[in-house]
Scaffold this motif. Structure first.
Motif, PDB file in Angstrom:
ATOM      1  N   ASP A   5      -0.283  -3.475   0.806  1.00 23.24           N
ATOM      2  CA  ASP A   5       0.453  -4.446  -1.054  1.00 23.24           C
ATOM      3  C   ASP A   5      -0.476  -4.507  -1.516  1.00 23.24           C
ATOM      4  N   ILE A   6      -0.653  -4.294  -3.404  1.00 22.16           N
ATOM      5  CA  ILE A   6      -1.615  -3.636  -3.831  1.00 22.16           C
ATOM      6  C   ILE A   6      -1.544  -5.668  -4.470  1.00 22.16           C
ATOM      7  N   ASP A   7      -0.896  -6.184  -4.913  1.00 20.87           N
ATOM      8  CA  ASP A   7      -0.589  -7.961  -5.098  1.00 20.87           C
ATOM      9  C   ASP A   7      -1.443  -8.292  -3.948  1.00 20.87           C
ATOM     10  N   TRP A   8      -1.533  -8.711  -3.135  1.00 22.44           N
ATOM     11  CA  TRP A   8      -1.901  -8.815  -1.459  1.00 22.44           C
ATOM     12  C   TRP A   8      -3.702  -8.916  -1.333  1.00 22.44           C
ATOM     13  N   LEU A   9      -3.888  -7.766  -1.663  1.00 19.44           N
ATOM     14  CA  LEU A   9      -5.032  -7.299  -1.881  1.00 19.44           C
ATOM     15  C   LEU A   9      -5.846  -8.116  -2.759  1.00 19.44           C
ATOM     16  N   ARG A  10      -5.449  -8.174  -4.689  1.00 22.50           N
ATOM     17  CA  ARG A  10      -5.657  -8.751  -4.839  1.00 22.50           C
ATOM     18  C   ARG A  10      -6.354 -10.019  -4.075  1.00 22.50           C
ATOM     19  N   GLU A  11      -6.055 -10.706  -3.326  1.00 17.70           N
ATOM     20  CA  GLU A  11      -6.485 -11.851  -3.464  1.00 17.70           C
ATOM     21  C   GLU A  11      -7.962 -12.185  -2.788  1.00 17.70           C
ATOM     22  N   HIS A  12      -8.860 -10.888  -2.517  1.00 15.94           N
ATOM     23  CA  HIS A  12      -9.908 -11.201  -1.806  1.00 15.94           C
ATOM     24  C   HIS A  12     -10.282  -9.881  -2.997  1.00 15.94           C
ATOM     25  N   VAL A  13     -10.077  -8.888  -4.242  1.00 14.43           N
ATOM     26  CA  VAL A  13     -11.678  -7.282  -4.504  1.00 14.43           C
ATOM     27  C   VAL A  13     -10.381  -7.680  -5.804  1.00 14.43           C
ATOM     28  N   ALA A  14     -11.141  -6.974  -6.638  1.00 13.33           N
ATOM     29  CA  ALA A  14     -10.168  -7.258  -8.346  1.00 13.33           C
ATOM     30  C   ALA A  14      -9.971  -5.746  -8.215  1.00 13.33           C
ATOM     31  N   VAL A  15      -8.072  -5.473  -7.469  1.00 18.34           N
ATOM     32  CA  VAL A  15      -8.018  -4.524  -8.180  1.00 18.34           C
ATOM     33  C   VAL A  15      -7.591  -4.082  -9.803  1.00 18.34           C
ATOM     34  N   PRO A  16      -7.613  -3.309 -10.517  1.00 21.14           N
ATOM     35  CA  PRO A  16      -7.164  -2.639 -11.857  1.00 21.14           C
ATOM     36  C   PRO A  16      -5.987  -3.280 -11.768  1.00 21.14           C
ATOM     37  N   GLN A  17      -5.690  -4.190 -13.295  1.00 21.01           N
ATOM     38  CA  GLN A  17      -3.836  -4.344 -13.486  1.00 21.01           C
ATOM     39  C   GLN A  17      -3.146  -3.304 -14.238  1.00 21.01           C
ATOM     40  N   ASP A  18      -3.633  -2.597 -13.866  1.00 19.41           N
ATOM     41  CA  ASP A  18      -2.650  -0.810 -14.185  1.00 19.41           C
ATOM     42  C   ASP A  18      -3.033  -0.265 -12.868  1.00 19.41           C
ATOM     43  N   GLU A  19      -3.841  -0.439 -11.953  1.00 18.87           N
ATOM     44  CA  GLU A  19      -3.280   0.076 -10.575  1.00 18.87           C
ATOM     45  C   GLU A  19      -2.412   0.507  -9.292  1.00 18.87           C
ATOM     46  N   SER A  20      -1.751   1.813  -9.549  1.00 19.37           N
ATOM     47  CA  SER A  20      -1.002   2.586  -9.246  1.00 19.37           C
ATOM     48  C   SER A  20      -0.946   2.602  -7.880  1.00 19.37           C
ATOM     49  N   TYR A  21      -0.519   3.374  -7.016  1.00 18.95           N
ATOM     50  CA  TYR A  21      -0.721   3.331  -5.229  1.00 18.95           C
ATOM     51  C   TYR A  21      -0.767   4.632  -5.621  1.00 18.95           C
ATOM     52  N   GLU A  22      -0.783   5.307  -6.073  1.00 16.87           N
ATOM     53  CA  GLU A  22      -1.480   6.991  -6.338  1.00 16.87           C
ATOM     54  C   GLU A  22      -3.154   6.492  -6.295  1.00 16.87           C
ATOM     55  N   GLN A  23      -3.084   5.660  -7.189  1.00 14.62           N
ATOM     56  CA  GLN A  23      -4.611   5.721  -7.106  1.00 14.62           C
ATOM     57  C   GLN A  23      -5.029   5.040  -6.180  1.00 14.62           C
ATOM     58  N   LEU A  24      -4.311   3.609  -6.346  1.00 14.96           N
ATOM     59  CA  LEU A  24      -5.058   3.162  -4.553  1.00 14.96           C
ATOM     60  C   LEU A  24      -5.763   3.919  -3.374  1.00 14.96           C
ATOM     61  N   ALA A  25      -4.616   5.375  -3.759  1.00 17.76           N
ATOM     62  CA  ALA A  25      -4.675   5.973  -2.369  1.00 17.76           C
ATOM     63  C   ALA A  25      -5.878   7.176  -2.978  1.00 17.76           C
ATOM     64  N   LYS A  26      -5.885   7.175  -3.232  1.00 15.94           N
ATOM     65  CA  LYS A  26      -7.012   8.433  -4.009  1.00 15.94           C
ATOM     66  C   LYS A  26      -8.403   7.125  -3.525  1.00 15.94           C
ATOM     67  N   ASP A  27      -8.358   6.126  -3.941  1.00 14.92           N
ATOM     68  CA  ASP A  27      -9.323   4.933  -3.895  1.00 14.92           C
ATOM     69  C   ASP A  27     -10.466   5.120  -2.626  1.00 14.92           C
ATOM     70  N   LEU A  28      -9.181   5.175  -1.386  1.00 17.72           N
ATOM     71  CA  LEU A  28      -8.975   4.195  -0.331  1.00 17.72           C
ATOM     72  C   LEU A  28      -9.995   6.073   0.694  1.00 17.72           C
ATOM     73  N   VAL A  29      -8.958   6.673   0.150  1.00 17.03           N
ATOM     74  CA  VAL A  29      -9.606   8.000   0.663  1.00 17.03           C
ATOM     75  C   VAL A  29     -11.113   8.677   0.915  1.00 17.03           C
ATOM     76  N   THR A 206     -14.659   1.227  -5.862  1.00 14.36           N
ATOM     77  CA  THR A 206     -14.766   1.402  -6.929  1.00 14.36           C
ATOM     78  C   THR A 206     -15.565   0.439  -7.430  1.00 14.36           C
ATOM     79  N   GLY A 207     -16.441  -0.168  -7.027  1.00 11.66           N
ATOM     80  CA  GLY A 207     -17.378  -0.909  -6.761  1.00 11.66           C
ATOM     81  C   GLY A 207     -16.616  -2.465  -7.342  1.00 11.66           C
TER      82      GLY A 207
END
Lengths: 866, 355
Positions: A5-29, A206-207
């Motif tokens: 869940d992106i909101d939960w992930l933001r507890e620990h890392v600065a996920v960009p505000q406009d990050e979509s789940y598709e983009q998250l999948a690409k970043d993690l793979v 992503t840095g």
């Protein structure tokens, strides 16, 4: 596998505000966390909050009691009465927990729920039900279907609850519209079974700025006090697996004066549901939440029920445990147990299988006020085996068997304790117990040149050091391009230089690796002769008109019987699968025909005619006297004796070709009449294979009255032999009993050849060509009468022998029996062509050859017919 | 009738004129030949006149001979073309009579068919042979040592469970994990041939192994418990992941055309380190070109080399494995695995002798 869940992930890392789940999948793979699926909501509205104005129980004839309710859904969604006033909607609800005064979730006509369930007004139990109050399961929010969702039980604070108004969009309220990313975690990345780990990987990809939550927790977590601790813990492992003690850290901390009525806050319940877990009680929810967030499986015990010391030990022979799910398990002496010590008997009461599942005793209940939190580190193999043995894989065991961070236990307890203090009003102890025998891991001596040697990436030592430090390694050295690397506590998979090379390559990006093509190796020999011959056989049979197929090699009793094999005789020589997919086919085939027959059958049942199939594949010939295969360790080359022992225990697995031909060999048509398949089609196929390979195969038919294998027609069967007499196959027509059992037409023909033996018998030396004679040929015809027991092959051999070098060809042009020949006789007519390599044959020569042939054939009892 | 003993120029001329008109009237070669026999044969007026010339006085011989020659030539000029004409007509009629319907099906012994999967294996083998590699083949019923231990799957390696292995029943006691230990499995991967080949053939080694492998997956549209893989293994001095990428790209092109290519992303396999999943850029993907998963690969784990007695500090190399069914499904737009495994002749016959 875990849900992100992106909101939960933001507890620990600065996920960009406009990050979509598709983009998250690409970043993690990109760093190796593969997308399993992006789950999107299959719910569409209107789904709103409703306030139950009244609920009237109405017992029904079928024994059920339903509630006829009026639910205020806000002005926009309420009904309009005959006077034009907005009034609550009438809804029939069968849920046992429906009552007036609750705020519920109402799905209104037009809404679509998971499973393509369309909500419509419907007439039921004498009312028009104008909507439906929904359970968690109906909305796809979880598995709970014991009743409808009551928002009062979802952990909202009073202010939050008051702010929820009838008509509010429940899809937003319950976050039903948010997608969720499910990822796969490879077995080496246990730490990624947590938001902490996934956040770190998001940073690696992503840095984005990453904050390890454990740093702050560690700063607050109390250390073990030399004088006081919450409970005594004894680890007594009498049966370590592979020498590894089952528990090398057991950290326990008490939380006292806990409010057993306290509920998990809404955000926590929501997050658990998003992770696929069901909220149960605050104490349990907190331990689950910490596990999901940090990756440390935890357990909460009712401290008042425990009799110290806690003893961590292996199960004894015959011990049993009833787990929380009510199942009784017979324990193995390899199961690691958490026990306590009532009546001073150490370790006498079993509370659970460590890291796998709790028992009935000692669990936190709705009365528990004093809690003991367990945050331990268990051996990966111990947990994996227990979970597998008892078939209870759990969220905890999944993490333990991949390896949990060995330094995480105090921080995890701190996080859980803080949540229990905040929401359960308890008081966390400052005197934890920390049994800790974690051994320091050796540093890795790392030549940074390995990066280029293995990946082709040309990176500076500075860049390599930055990457390693960023993933949590501590570095030393650096002179001569060699580093000493201490891997972080959450990375049990980093032990060798090649492990570090992979880290560097994946963080740098596999796309950065150049592309080259290795040089052609010396000693290039192409396909081997046998590999070419296998292709020849396949092509020859297809060109002859057969269709190639592949069948599963699994067989069982029914197949043996249909094929006239005695199961009792076949089984000892068959490989048996311990865990077959189909219980009735646990054996591997010993010949191809037995499984090919099933495919022929399938084709015939599909209404196809003239089915002729072949298959090239291995068969498995078990030797009941084969020596056992030794278990040997990897990473060391076995001795020659050990290697021989490995192979000695394996069955022979020759390559076979089998073919079955049914129906018509030549179809009816304008060119001529139909001709049914018979033995001659199978023999011709084998001859073609033989000729194609230059194998010189012979057909040896048993004498009349001799037994033939039971699969075959007793008068239409021949063994196929190499010139030296080695048996390489069988050919003929199936026995009528086999045809009947399999539903095949009469005279179905077949053959099976052992290609391994056949190829071994074929001469690989280049053929030595004979000179071509230019002298004219002489033709002679011979018609012999012989006993039917004399084979045409024998007569042909006699002619061949007598004709010697002058023979050019022999053709059998007529065969008949009966008539004036009399019983037991047959006539064989041959056209024989002679041609001398050295002269023109005269009539004297021809006469002499004729006389020699007649006299040679007379030895077989053959008489020349006038 | 012409008197055979006298030379009657007028009668002779009239006879030949008659003959010429009969030649012209002849409808068949037989008629024509009869005319020739009657008017130019041994019993004809022409033949008689030829003999009669000898009896003429010398002063008449020359003129009579001249006339005879002219009449013979006149006949011949009429006869020759007529014979040619009739011959051609006869031949034409004979050919016309032999006309057939060439579109009638002629299928005395129809060709059978190769199954596309073994044909694909042959194509893949040919690809590796063209690079100078060798083709290896190992046993399908294999020891656990070659299938797991030698490939760095320890007895309790989590990956050993993720393999869904068919275990062979043995007569030994249950092991700690509850399996009846024969130490034999049905191979789960063609990688089982890596260490066999290394031990048997030594280094440097460039081999591909195609063959059948087994996992405990029920048959459905995308899975089959019995399937085929192609394993590639290259061990030499100085081989890197860059070489792995190069070979993968070449194989992608060989299988899926000039626009295909391969991409690596990090993954995990016990027998490789670094490890990668291999994605294929598939130009003909339904719904537009895109990446699809194609197989696993990586640099051979030092422990695997040690299992074969090879020094990982001197030698390095790569391995990859590709599912052949998947490759075939993609190439030929086959939507259901059942078609590949059920052996329906209608499926194979579409491919005839190739794939």
């Amino acid at each position: 596998m875990p849900f992100i869940d992106i909101d939960w992930l933001r507890e620990h890392v600065a996920v960009p505000q406009d990050e979509s789940y598709e983009q998250l999948a690409k970043d993690l793979v990109r760093v190796g966390l593969e997308e399993e699926e992006i789950h999107t909501s299959s719910v569409t509205g209107p789904i709103v909050v409703g306030y139950v104005v009244d609920a009237t129980p109405e017992p029904q004839k079928n024994g059920k009691t339903i509630n006829w309710c009026h639910v205020d859904c806000g002005d926009q969604w309420n009904e309009t009465d005959e006077n034009g006033n907005k009034v609550p909607r009438g809804i029939v609800c069968g849920a046992p927990n429906m009552r007036a005064g609750e705020k519920v979730v109402v799905t209104l006509p037009g809404a679509v729920l998971p499973g393509d369930f369309h909500i419509q007004p419907r007439k039921t139990y004498g009312h028009i039900s104008n909507g439906m109050c929904a359970s968690e399961r109906e909305l796809g929010l979880g598995n709970n279907h014991n009743g409808i969702i009551l928002l009062s039980e979802r952990g909202y604070s009073q202010e939050e609850y008051d702010a929820i108004k009838p008509g509010d969009d429940a899809i937003t309220l319950l976050h039903m519209d948010e997608p969720l990313l499910e990822i796969n975690i490879t077995p080496d990345r246990g730490y990624a079974f947590s938001y902490r780990g996934v956040a770190r990987e998001f940073h690696n990809s992503t840095g984005a700025a990453f904050t390890d939550p454990v740093d702050a927790l560690d700063a607050k977590a109390p250390m073990q006090d030399a004088h006081a601790h919450d409970i005594d813990v004894v680890v007594d492992d009498e049966n370590p697996i592979h020498g590894v003690v089952g528990c090398d850290r057991y950290y326990a901390r008490a939380v006292r004066n806990f409010d057993p009525d306290a509920k998990s806050p809404a955000w926590l319940q929501h997050r658990l549901l998003r992770a696929g877990m069901r909220p149960i009680s605050l104490a349990v929810d907190v331990t689950n939440y910490v596990m999901l967030d940090l990756g440390q499986p935890m357990h909460a015990y009712d401290l008042d029920k425990l009799c110290p010391p806690i003893v961590v030990r292996r199960a004894k022979e015959g011990e049993k445990l009833t787990t929380l799910d009510g199942k009784e398990h017979e324990l193995s002496t390899e199961d690691l147990l958490i026990t306590d010590s009532p009546d001073g008997k150490e370790g006498s009461r079993v509370m659970g299988i460590a890291g796998v599942m709790g028992g009935l005793y000692g669990e936190v209940t709705s009365e528990t006020r004093n809690i003991l939190l367990e945050s331990a580190h268990f051996g990966t193999v111990t947990i994996a085996r227990s979970a597998r043995r008892h078939k209870i894989p759990s969220e905890a065991s999944r993490r333990f068997e991949r390896g949990v961070d060995t330094a995480l236990q105090p921080a995890a307890c701190e996080m859980a304790a803080e949540l229990m203090e905040r929401y359960g009003h308890g008081t966390a102890s400052a005197t934890p117990t920390d049994y800790n025998t974690i051994e320091k891991r050796p540093v890795i001596r790392f030549k940074t040149s390995e990066v280029q040697r293995l990946t082709g990436l040309d990176l500076s030592i500075g860049r390599i050091s930055d990457i390693l430090e960023d993933i949590g390694c501590r570095l030393g050295g650096g002179g001569n391009g060699e580093l000493t690397v201490a891997a972080p506590s959450w990375r049990p998979d980093l032990n060798y230089p090649c492990d570090l090379v992979e880290e560097i390559a994946r963080i740098e990006g596999y796309d950065a690796i150049p592309t080259t093509v290795p040089p052609v190796p010396a000693g290039n020999v192409g396909l081997t002769a046998d590999q070419k011959r296998k292709r020849m056989v396949a092509d020859t049979l297809a060109e002859y008109g057969l269709v190639e197929t592949l069948t599963y090699p699994f067989v069982g009793d029914e197949d043996f019987k249909a094929f006239a094999f005695d199961p009792a005789k076949e089984k000892p020589y068959s490989i048996e699968i311990a865990n077959p997919l189909a219980g009735d086919r646990p054996f591997l085939r010993r010949n191809v025909l037995i499984t090919l027959a099933l495919t022929v059958q399938r084709n015939i049942r599909r209404g196809l005619d003239n089915v002729s199939l072949y298959e090239i594949g291995h068969v498995f010939l078990a030797d009941p006297k084969a020596p056992p295969v030794p278990a040997l360790p990897g990473g060391v080359k076995p001795t020659d004796e050990q290697l021989a022992a490995l192979d000695a225990g394996l069955p022979r697995q020759p390559l076979h070709v089998g073919a079955i031909m049914t129906g018509l060999a030549e179809d009816d048509g304008w060119l001529g009449d139909k001709r049914p398949v018979d033995w001659s089609d199978a023999v011709e196929a084998v001859r073609r294979v033989s000729d194609r390979l230059g194998a010189g195969l012979r057909f040896v038919q048993p004498a009349e009255g001799m037994t033939v294998p039971e699969q075959w027609h007793p008068g239409r069967y021949a063994a196929v032999q190499l010139a030296d007499g080695t048996m390489v196959g069988r050919v003929g027509e199936f026995h009528p009993a086999v045809n009947e059992a399999l539903g095949f037409p009469a005279h179905t023909a077949a053959f099976e050849l052992d290609l391994t033996a056949l190829f071994n018998g074929v001469e690989y030396a280049p053929l030595q060509a004979k000179p071509i004679s230019t002298f004219p040929p002489v033709k002679q015809d011979f018609a012999f009468t012989v006993d039917t027991a004399v084979s045409s092959a024998a007569v042909e051999n006699a002619i061949r022998k007598a004709a010697g070098d002058d023979l050019e060809s022999i053709e059998l042009f007529d065969v008949f029996t009966g008539g004036q020949l009399g019983a037991g006789k047959k006539s064989l007519a041959y056209s024989v062509t002679f041609r001398s390599p050295s002269k023109t044959l005269g009539s004297d020569d021809a006469d002499a050859l004729r006389a020699a042939i007649v006299s040679e054939c007379a030895r077989l009892g053959a008489e020349l017919r006038a | 009738m012409v008197d055979s003993s006298t030379f009657d120029a007028a009668a002779l001329t009239a006879a030949i004129d008659e003959g010429i008109s009969k030649v012209k009237a002849a409808a068949t070669l037989d008629e024509l030949h009869a005319v020739r026999t009657a008017y130019a044969g041994g019993d004809s007026a022409l033949a008689a006149a030829s003999k009669a010339i000898g009896l003429l006085p010398n002063d008449q011989k020359k003129e009579a001979g001249k006339l005879l020659g002219k009449l013979r030539a006149d006949f011949g000029r009429a006869y020759g073309p007529k014979e040619q004409e009739l011959k051609e007509a006869a031949e034409k009629a004979a050919l016309a009579a032999e006309r057939v319907d060439m579109t009638q099906p002629v299928n005395r012994r129809p060709l059978g068919a190769r199954h596309p999967l073994p044909k694909l294996l042959e194509d893949v083998e040919d690809f590796f042979v063209s690079m100078g590699w060798q083709i290896a083949d190992g046993p399908e019923v294999e020891t656990e040592w070659y299938n797991f231990d030698a490939l760095n799957f320890g007895p309790d390696h989590p990956a050993r469970q993720m393999q869904d292995t068919f275990y062979v029943k043995g007569n030994q006691t249950k092991d700690a994990a509850g399996f009846v230990g024969s130490n034999i499995v049905v191979r789960t991967q063609t990688s089982s041939d890596q260490v066999r080949s290394l031990i048997e053939r030594g280094v440097p080694l460039y081999i591909a192994c195609t063959g059948r492998v087994y996992r405990t997956d029920e048959l459905d549209a995308t899975h089959t418990p019995v399937f085929h893989q192609c394993e590639a293994l290259a061990i030499d001095k100085n081989l890197t992941m860059a070489d792995l990428k190069g070979v993968l790209n070449k194989l992608a092109v060989a299988m899926f055309g000039p626009d295909a290519k391969a991409r690596l992303r990090p993954s995990y396999f016990p027998f490789t380190e670094p490890s990668a999943e291999m994605d294929l850029w598939f130009p003909d993907k339904k719904g537009g070109p895109g990446w699809i998963e194609w197989g696993g690969c990586g640099m051979v784990n030092p422990n695997v080399l040690r299992s074969a007695g090879i020094d990982p500090d001197v030698y390095s190399g790569f391995a990859f494995g590709v599912g052949m069914e998947r490759t075939l499904l993609l190439r030929h737009d086959i939507n259901d695995m059942h078609d590949l495994v059920e052996g329906d002749v209608r499926f194979s016959k579409q491919f005839v002798m190739g794939e």
